[in-house]
Structure formats: structure tokens, C-alpha cells
Design an enzyme around this catalytic site. Structure first.
Site, PDB file in Angstrom:
ATOM      1  N   ARG A  89       0.834  -1.218   0.000  1.00 14.73           N
ATOM      2  CA  ARG A  89       0.000   0.000   0.000  1.00 14.73           C
ATOM      3  C   ARG A  89       0.864   1.261   0.000  1.00 14.73           C
ATOM      4  O   ARG A  89       0.478   2.291  -0.513  1.00 14.73           O
ATOM      5  CB  ARG A  89      -0.936   0.004   1.216  1.00 14.73           C
ATOM      6  CG  ARG A  89      -2.012  -1.069   1.142  1.00 14.73           C
ATOM      7  CD  ARG A  89      -3.127  -0.825   2.129  1.00 14.73           C
ATOM      8  NE  ARG A  89      -2.709  -0.993   3.520  1.00 14.73           N
ATOM      9  CZ  ARG A  89      -2.669  -2.153   4.155  1.00 14.73           C
ATOM     10  NH1 ARG A  89      -2.990  -3.265   3.514  1.00 14.73           N
ATOM     11  NH2 ARG A  89      -2.296  -2.218   5.421  1.00 14.73           N
ATOM     12  N   TYR A 120     -23.485   3.447  28.340  1.00 16.35           N
ATOM     13  CA  TYR A 120     -24.407   2.933  29.351  1.00 16.35           C
ATOM     14  C   TYR A 120     -25.828   2.810  28.825  1.00 16.35           C
ATOM     15  O   TYR A 120     -26.420   3.774  28.354  1.00 16.35           O
ATOM     16  CB  TYR A 120     -24.420   3.806  30.622  1.00 16.35           C
ATOM     17  CG  TYR A 120     -25.600   3.444  31.513  1.00 16.35           C
ATOM     18  CD1 TYR A 120     -25.759   2.136  31.942  1.00 16.35           C
ATOM     19  CD2 TYR A 120     -26.558   4.380  31.865  1.00 16.35           C
ATOM     20  CE1 TYR A 120     -26.851   1.764  32.706  1.00 16.35           C
ATOM     21  CE2 TYR A 120     -27.667   4.026  32.638  1.00 16.35           C
ATOM     22  CZ  TYR A 120     -27.812   2.704  33.047  1.00 16.35           C
ATOM     23  OH  TYR A 120     -28.887   2.332  33.780  1.00 16.35           O
ATOM     24  N   ASN A 125      -3.159 -18.455  13.675  1.00 15.59           N
ATOM     25  CA  ASN A 125      -2.674 -19.388  14.721  1.00 15.59           C
ATOM     26  C   ASN A 125      -3.571 -19.320  15.957  1.00 15.59           C
ATOM     27  O   ASN A 125      -3.754 -20.306  16.649  1.00 15.59           O
ATOM     28  CB  ASN A 125      -1.242 -19.152  15.200  1.00 15.59           C
ATOM     29  CG  ASN A 125      -0.464 -18.152  14.438  1.00 15.59           C
ATOM     30  OD1 ASN A 125      -1.039 -17.201  13.948  1.00 15.59           O
ATOM     31  ND2 ASN A 125       0.825 -18.354  14.340  1.00 15.59           N
ATOM     32  N   CYS A 126      -4.116 -18.122  16.214  1.00 10.05           N
ATOM     33  CA  CYS A 126      -4.913 -17.956  17.429  1.00 10.05           C
ATOM     34  C   CYS A 126      -6.182 -18.801  17.381  1.00 10.05           C
ATOM     35  O   CYS A 126      -6.785 -19.101  18.414  1.00 10.05           O
ATOM     36  CB  CYS A 126      -5.280 -16.486  17.625  1.00 10.05           C
ATOM     37  SG  CYS A 126      -3.837 -15.422  17.496  1.00 10.05           S
ATOM     38  N   ALA A 172      12.992  -6.323  11.842  1.00  8.37           N
ATOM     39  CA  ALA A 172      12.454  -7.556  12.438  1.00  8.37           C
ATOM     40  C   ALA A 172      11.217  -7.213  13.257  1.00  8.37           C
ATOM     41  O   ALA A 172      11.150  -6.143  13.877  1.00  8.37           O
ATOM     42  CB  ALA A 172      13.502  -8.233  13.307  1.00  8.37           C
ATOM     43  N   PRO A 190      21.016  -1.549   9.428  1.00  9.67           N
ATOM     44  CA  PRO A 190      19.949  -0.654   8.953  1.00  9.67           C
ATOM     45  C   PRO A 190      19.140  -1.188   7.772  1.00  9.67           C
ATOM     46  O   PRO A 190      18.046  -0.699   7.504  1.00  9.67           O
ATOM     47  CB  PRO A 190      20.694   0.633   8.572  1.00  9.67           C
ATOM     48  CG  PRO A 190      22.145   0.355   8.684  1.00  9.67           C
ATOM     49  CD  PRO A 190      22.347  -0.941   9.392  1.00  9.67           C
TER      50      PRO A 190
HETATM   51  P1  FAD Z   1       4.376 -16.416  13.357  1.00  7.18           P
HETATM   52  O1  FAD Z   1       2.968 -16.013  13.158  1.00  7.18           O
HETATM   53  O2  FAD Z   1       4.644 -17.625  14.182  1.00  7.18           O
HETATM   54  O3  FAD Z   1       5.018 -16.632  11.928  1.00  7.18           O
HETATM   55  C1  FAD Z   1       6.365 -16.977  11.769  1.00  7.18           C
HETATM   56  C2  FAD Z   1       6.504 -17.798  10.500  1.00  7.18           C
HETATM   57  O4  FAD Z   1       7.855 -17.742  10.077  1.00  7.18           O
HETATM   58  C3  FAD Z   1       6.190 -19.270  10.720  1.00  7.18           C
HETATM   59  O5  FAD Z   1       5.124 -19.675   9.887  1.00  7.18           O
HETATM   60  C4  FAD Z   1       7.477 -19.987  10.357  1.00  7.18           C
HETATM   61  O6  FAD Z   1       7.262 -21.192   9.641  1.00  7.18           O
HETATM   62  C5  FAD Z   1       8.190 -18.976   9.473  1.00  7.18           C
HETATM   63  N1  FAD Z   1       9.637 -19.122   9.473  1.00  7.18           N
HETATM   64  C6  FAD Z   1      10.453 -19.162  10.567  1.00  7.18           C
HETATM   65  N2  FAD Z   1      11.735 -19.277  10.180  1.00  7.18           N
HETATM   66  C7  FAD Z   1      11.739 -19.322   8.829  1.00  7.18           C
HETATM   67  C8  FAD Z   1      12.766 -19.441   7.864  1.00  7.18           C
HETATM   68  N3  FAD Z   1      14.046 -19.538   8.209  1.00  7.18           N
HETATM   69  N4  FAD Z   1      12.414 -19.456   6.565  1.00  7.18           N
HETATM   70  C9  FAD Z   1      11.102 -19.342   6.211  1.00  7.18           C
HETATM   71  N5  FAD Z   1      10.100 -19.228   7.075  1.00  7.18           N
HETATM   72  C10 FAD Z   1      10.407 -19.219   8.378  1.00  7.18           C
HETATM   73  N6  FAD Z   1      -1.768 -14.244  20.197  1.00  7.18           N
HETATM   74  C11 FAD Z   1      -2.742 -13.427  20.609  1.00  7.18           C
HETATM   75  O7  FAD Z   1      -2.535 -12.214  20.694  1.00  7.18           O
HETATM   76  N7  FAD Z   1      -3.988 -13.915  20.935  1.00  7.18           N
HETATM   77  C12 FAD Z   1      -4.280 -15.244  20.848  1.00  7.18           C
HETATM   78  O8  FAD Z   1      -5.416 -15.662  21.135  1.00  7.18           O
HETATM   79  C13 FAD Z   1      -3.265 -16.126  20.434  1.00  7.18           C
HETATM   80  N8  FAD Z   1      -3.501 -17.452  20.355  1.00  7.18           N
HETATM   81  C14 FAD Z   1      -2.508 -18.285  19.906  1.00  7.18           C
HETATM   82  C15 FAD Z   1      -2.759 -19.648  19.821  1.00  7.18           C
HETATM   83  C16 FAD Z   1      -1.776 -20.497  19.366  1.00  7.18           C
HETATM   84  C17 FAD Z   1      -2.059 -21.971  19.296  1.00  7.18           C
HETATM   85  C18 FAD Z   1      -0.518 -19.984  18.955  1.00  7.18           C
HETATM   86  C19 FAD Z   1       0.555 -20.898  18.436  1.00  7.18           C
HETATM   87  C20 FAD Z   1      -0.241 -18.637  19.053  1.00  7.18           C
HETATM   88  C21 FAD Z   1      -1.235 -17.774  19.529  1.00  7.18           C
HETATM   89  N9  FAD Z   1      -0.999 -16.405  19.656  1.00  7.18           N
HETATM   90  C22 FAD Z   1      -1.994 -15.572  20.094  1.00  7.18           C
HETATM   91  C23 FAD Z   1       0.327 -15.829  19.351  1.00  7.18           C
HETATM   92  C24 FAD Z   1       0.359 -15.246  17.959  1.00  7.18           C
HETATM   93  O9  FAD Z   1      -0.075 -16.200  17.053  1.00  7.18           O
HETATM   94  C25 FAD Z   1       1.793 -14.825  17.657  1.00  7.18           C
HETATM   95  O10 FAD Z   1       2.155 -13.833  18.582  1.00  7.18           O
HETATM   96  C26 FAD Z   1       1.936 -14.257  16.255  1.00  7.18           C
HETATM   97  O11 FAD Z   1       1.541 -15.193  15.298  1.00  7.18           O
HETATM   98  C27 FAD Z   1       3.398 -13.871  16.019  1.00  7.18           C
HETATM   99  O12 FAD Z   1       3.567 -13.479  14.695  1.00  7.18           O
HETATM  100  P2  FAD Z   1       4.974 -13.671  13.981  1.00  7.18           P
HETATM  101  O13 FAD Z   1       4.798 -13.189  12.590  1.00  7.18           O
HETATM  102  O14 FAD Z   1       6.038 -13.102  14.809  1.00  7.18           O
HETATM  103  O15 FAD Z   1       5.232 -15.243  13.995  1.00  7.18           O
END
Ligand code: FAD
Length: 553
Positions: A24, A430, A44-45, A284, A280
Site C-alpha cells: 500500500r 451505558y 494461529n490464534c 524484524a 539498517p
Molecule cells: P508467526 O505467526 O509464528 O510466523 C512466523 C513464520 O515464520 C512461521 O510460519 C514460520 O514457519 C516462518 N519461518 C520461521 N523461520 C523461517 C525461515 N528460516 N524461513 C522461512 N520461514 C520461516 N496471540 C494473541 O494475541 N492472541 C491469541 O489468542 C493467540 N492465540 C494463539 C494460539 C496459538 C495456538 C498460537 C501458536 C499462538 C497464539 N498467539 C496468540 C500468538 C500469535 O499467534 C503470535 O504472537 C503471532 O503469530 C506472532 O507473529 P509472527 O509473525 O512473529 O510469527
């Protein structure tokens, strides 16, 4: 101007959000996402609820597909591609196609790391036995479903009673499995203060979940009929068809370490408030990074979807030259445990003590909407605030309705540095079926404001219990009506109902402090005001008998 090449590692919450925002902001950039797994942008949640059956259609968990990213956003997605290494000097990454095994180099102008966090799996004996799972990806839940169907599983053991463990326990139970929940610590949900999770114990027991606190899993053995014996430190063993490990997560910093990016003191990737790493050209976001805690200012690891998404947006803006800054995280979280909701934002007592920050605390147990309207439920609310200026430092709540709404209000208040006096003035929705003219948020503000203005001196049951254990129980007056007090008298207290207080002042000592309590803390506040104006030294025990019950564990 040549278009920039932006590569993204990880295609779920942080990676996918950042990519969409980048498009965007920059129509001409080349944007690629590399994702090790088979799916991108999945929820994932929602995974525990897919296991439990509340979400039945797997497709519902796929928020966006690679095709949608390509067609709508012109973003190229490579699933089943793992990024193996980063060469910062050459600005290239090495990527392996997990289907063919081939390895390619890709160059970047900007790289975004969003690899998430890995579930903690300690090296216990037997941990790799079939039937033992962690839940992180859609594929993990597929494996759990297949396993349970295959072995016609009836018994589940969930290891770890944080929010994912609790959600899995509930969802296995809803699916009809017998669930045992094992927790090493002496409380569930360690991200909340212990008394605030007390209602969870009754709820789990009511729903048939067999919870064991202070029960550390030490290993696994194969049992009869392909079942798994789960061994614990206290000698008690449990038998399961399926075991879920939910011990929390640790930031995935493998790539960051490999290419020499700075790692923070807690083990997450170090970033600035624009989500830029020590290089830079590399940004992450998400579970892999270390952020600043909004309340304490200390580094924090907060693996939640909200912060990951906000950081992704800020990283995209910063990459595109906008002056966007991340305000830090405050750990706002909510979890459902069957019919209960628990939520929190900001610091807990434990965190404030660790950070050496002075605080005062109050408890209230107000109804979530007008008490005269059918269905009113009490919300137990705890607020931690600075004793000098009233700044709100943390909030936790538990109840059956209206919990999330109150913590959301308080989360905003905490982020904006608001005080308990601001809560007194908050103008909230309310109508009888939604709230009260004095909302629980206002009430909490009044209670805390009364303390800071010196109208009433505070006390709490945790201190009362410490004093009682040392045979120094304060002179404590229960001002509830006689019959109510008789039904739930607290040893070491005397009962003088509020209506009789003025006529029985001669029974009260003038040479020592008097602590007063009632059902939830309001009647005793009236009593405290009477006694104070009659010259007594008096303290009101916050939250009354309702809080006493929560401190019982
Ligand atoms: P992720 O969403 O985990 O994504 C990271 C991705 O990077 C993964 O798919 C992985 O395969 C990929 N990856 C890693 N290394 C490499 C590599 N070297 N090459 C290519 N790909 C790679 N949070 C909430 O706020 N509320 C909730 O209700 C909640 N419920 C959850 C329930 C579960 C079961 C889980 C597992 C998590 C939950 N969370 C919740 C947490 C939330 O899902 C995470 O905080 C969020 O997804 C983090 O986002 P992220 O992009 O950092 O990592």
C-alpha cells in the site's frame, strides 16, 4: 528510480501484515515472502478452536492465500521455502526449496525477519514418542486431529497451563476427551497475579478438567495399547492417548544470530522503535523481537498477535520512509476458560517488584451491567497504580461477561499514561443491558482516587494474612449484616453491621488501627469514612470478602 527488492522471512502474522502494508505504501517495490510451512497468513490464534470443533472448516483459518497475495497485492509468496542464511555484506539470502531440495541465492535491498517463536520442548526422555505434540501451525493441528481419530483417543494430557494450555484443555474437553492439565508452578496463567486466577480452578473442576499444580513433567514412556505414560516430579504418573506441550515459546533468532545481528538481554532480536535491527537494511517484527515494556521501560518478550501486527505496520512505514514509531508493548491479553474470561494489560505485581517500581493496588467486584437488568455478572478487577501520581501501571480482570471491554479501556489508559483520576472521569457506554451509569471502570477510579486523596487508607488481604500468620492480626471489623457475616465469618474478625456502627463506637479501640471489611469493599468504605470522622485510625480492606475468597489458594 529502480524499484526496491524487499524480502520477507516468515509469512504469518508479522510477515504477511508487513508485506500487505508495504504494497500500500510502495506500488513499485518487488516484494517476496519466504515461508517454511505450507500456509501463509493463517490464524494461529484459532488453532485450539479448530481442534475443539468450534471452527469446523479448515479454510476459515486461512486469512489470505498465496493467490490472493499475488493477484491483489502483487506479492510473490514462496511456501515450503526455508531461508537458511543471510549474507549481510552481499545483501543476499540463501533459500532452500523444501520440495525439491534446491538452494538459491536472492538479493535484497531491505530484509524483514518475521520468523516468530518456537514452542519450548525440553529434552525430556521420550519427548519424541508418537502422540506428543506442540501447537504452532495448521499442520500441527492436522497431525493432532489425525492422531486422535487414528487412536480413537479419549484421554489427553496438556502440559503447561498458560493461555495456550488452557485453551487446549478446554477444546479437548469440548471434543469429549478426558483432560488432565499439568502445571509446574503453583498457579495457572503465570502472566496474571495468583489471586486473580483463583476462579479458574472452580471453573476447570466444574467442567471436569483434572488440574494438577506443582506437577512438573519429567519424561514419557510407552504404555499399554500405544498409550503414553506421562511421568511427573511428584511421582504421580498419568496415562494419555495424546499429549500437548504448551510450555511457552522462545524467539526464533537462528538467522539473526547466524548473520551477527544484535540479540537483546532476554534472547530476542534487538530492534529500535522503528523495528530496525542493528543492521539498517534489516528489520524484524513479531515474536522474534525484544521490545520495550510500556510500563517498566525494561526489555520484554511479548509473543502476541496484536503487537506483531502493529510492529509489522510500523516496519513497513519505516521502510517506506515514514516517521512511524512503535510505542512498546504492554502485554494486553485475554483468554477464555470455558465460561470465564481472564484479561490483563500492563504490569503485574511480580513485574513491578522486579522493576523496583512502587505501587498501590485495589480490587473491585462490580456488576458488568446494571444489577437490576437480568444476567448481571460480577467482574473482579484489580488495578495497580503509582502511589504518588495515580498513573495506572497494570490491570487484571476475571469474570463471565464484560471483562474484555474493561481491560480494553484500561489498556488504552495505560498506553496513554492515564491516571486513576482519569478513570473517575471516563465517559463510557451505558444502557442497562450493557453497563452501569457508574461503570466498573469509574468505580475502580473512585476507589483508587479515594485512597490517593486520603479519604480512606487502603489495606488488602495478602498483608492481613501475613500479619495473621505472625499472630499480629489487625483489629478487624466485618460490617456486613449479621446473617451474612455469620454464614461466612472470617476467623479473627468481629461483626458490627454498618447500621449499628455509630451506636457501638465505644467497643472499638482508639489506640490501634481498625481494619474494616464487607462483601466487596463498598459498605466497609462507608464504615471507614464514619470511623475516620470519629477520630479512629482505620483501613478499608480492598475487595472485601470476595477478594478474601480469591486469596484462599
Ligand atoms: P508467526 O505467526 O509464528 O510466523 C512466523 C513464520 O515464520 C512461521 O510460519 C514460520 O514457519 C516462518 N519461518 C520461521 N523461520 C523461517 C525461515 N528460516 N524461513 C522461512 N520461514 C520461516 N496471540 C494473541 O494475541 N492472541 C491469541 O489468542 C493467540 N492465540 C494463539 C494460539 C496459538 C495456538 C498460537 C501458536 C499462538 C497464539 N498467539 C496468540 C500468538 C500469535 O499467534 C503470535 O504472537 C503471532 O503469530 C506472532 O507473529 P509472527 O509473525 O512473529 O510469527
Amino acid at each position: 528510480m529502480a524499484s526496491r527488492r524487499i524480502l520477507i522471512v516468515g509469512g504469518v502474522a508479522g510477515g504477511a501484515s508487513c508485506a500487505a502494508r508495504l504494497r500500500r505504501m510502495d506500488e513499485f517495490a518487488e516484494i517476496f515472502i519466504f515461508e517454511r510451512g505450507s500456509d501463509v497468513s493463517f490464524a494461529n490464534c484459532g488453532l485450539p478452536y479448530y481442534v475443539g470443533g468450534a471452527i469446523q472448516d479448515r479454510q476459515q483459518l486461512l486469512v489470505a492465500t498465496p493467490e490472493r497475495f499475488r493477484d491483489i497485492f502483487h506479492i510473490e509468496i514462496r511456501t515450503r521455502h526455508e531461508v537458511l542464511s543471510i549474507d549481510r555484506a552481499k545483501k543476499t539470502i540463501e533459500v532452500q526449496n523444501l520440495q525439491t531440495g534446491s538452494v538459491n541465492k536472492e538479493s535484497y535491498d531491505v530484509l524483514l525477519l518475521a520468523p516468530g517463536a518456537a514452542p519450548i520442548r525440553p529434552p525430556l526422555s521420550g519427548i519424541d514418542l508418537p502422540g506428543i505434540f506442540s501447537i504452532r501451525t495448521l499442520e500441527d493441528t492436522d497431525h493432532v486431529q489425525t492422531w486422535i481419530n487414528h487412536c480413537k483417543g479419549v484421554k489427553a494430557v496438556v502440559v503447561g497451563a498458560g493461555y495456550i494450555g488452557l485453551e487446549m484443555a478446554e477444546n479437548f474437553s469440548r471434543r469429549g476427551l478426558e483432560v488432565t492439565l499439568l502445571e509446574r508452578l503453583d498457579q495457572v496463567m503465570p502472566l496474571m497475579d495468583p489471586e486473580m486466577v483463583e476462579p479458574v480452578y472452580q471453573e476447570l473442576s466444574r467442567q471436569g478438567v483434572d488440574l494438577h499444580l506443582r506437577s512438573e513433567v519429567t519424561g514419557f514412556e510407552s504404555g499399554i495399547n500405544n498409550m503414553i505414560n506421562v511421568l511427573t516430579s511428584n511421582g504421580q504418573n498419568y496415562v494419555a492417548d495424546v499429549v500437548i506441550f504448551a510450555l511457552g515459546v522462545k524467539p526464533d533468532v537462528r538467522l539473526a544470530q547466524q548473520c551477527g545481528l544484535e540479540i537483546g538481554s532476554l534472547g530476542g532480536i534487538r530492534v529500535d522503535d522503528q523495528m530496525r535491527t542493528s543492521d539498517p537494511s534489516i528489520f524484524a517484527v513479531g515474536d522474534a523481537v525484544e521490545v520495550q515494556d510500556v510500563v517498566t521501560g525494561l526489555p520484554a518478550l511479548i509473543p502476541l498477535a496484536g503487537p506483531a501486527n502493529r510492529q509489522a505496520r510500523i516496519a513497513a512505514d519505516a521502510i517506506c520512509g515514514r516517521d512511524a514509531h512503535f510505542r512498546g508493548s504492554q502485554g494486553t491479553a485475554v483468554v477464555g476458560v470455558f465460561d470465564l474470561t481472564l484479561a490483563r494489560s500492563g504490569a503485574t505485581e511480580k513485574v513491578l517488584q522486579h522493576a523496583n517500581i512502587k505501587y498501590e493496588k485495589i480490587y473491585t467486584h462490580s456488576f458488568h451491567h446494571a444489577s437490576y437488568y437480568p444476567g448481571a455478572e460480577r467482574i473482579s478487577l484489580k488495578i495497580l497504580f503509582a502511589p504518588d501520581n495515580g498513573r495506572i501501571l497494570g490491570a487484571q480482570a476475571v469474570g463471565r461477561s464484560g471483562v474484555d471491554k474493561r481491560i480494553d479501556v484500561l489498556a488504552m489508559a495505560i498506553q496513554k499514561g492515564a491516571t486513576v483520576f482519569d478513570l473517575e472521569e471516563a465517559e463510557l457506554c451505558y444502557a442497562p443491558q450493557y453497563g452501569s451509569a457508574k461503570d466498573p471502570i469509574n468505580i475502580a477510579g473512585f476507589v483508587a482516587g479515594n485512597i490517593l486523596r486520603g479519604d480512606v487508607a487502603p489495606a488488602n488481604w495478602s498483608l492481613w494474612k501475613v500479619l495473621a500468620a505472625e499472630n499480629k492480626t489487625p483489629f478487624t471489623v466485618d460490617v456486613r449484616p449479621r446473617l451474612v457475616a455469620a454464614r461466612s465469618a472470617i476467623p479473627g474478625t468481629i461483626n458490627i453491621p454498618l447500621g449499628e456502627l455509630r451506636s457501638r463506637l465505644n467497643e472499638l479501640p482508639r489506640d490501634k488501627e481498625i481494619w474494616v471489611h464487607c462483601g466487596v469493599g463498598q459498605t466497609s468504605y462507608f464504615a471507614a469514612r464514619i470511623l475516620k470522622q470519629h477520630g479512629f485510625k482505620v483501613r478499608n480492606i480492598s475487595g472485601g470478602f470476595a477478594s478474601y475468597k480469591m486469596e484462599e489458594m
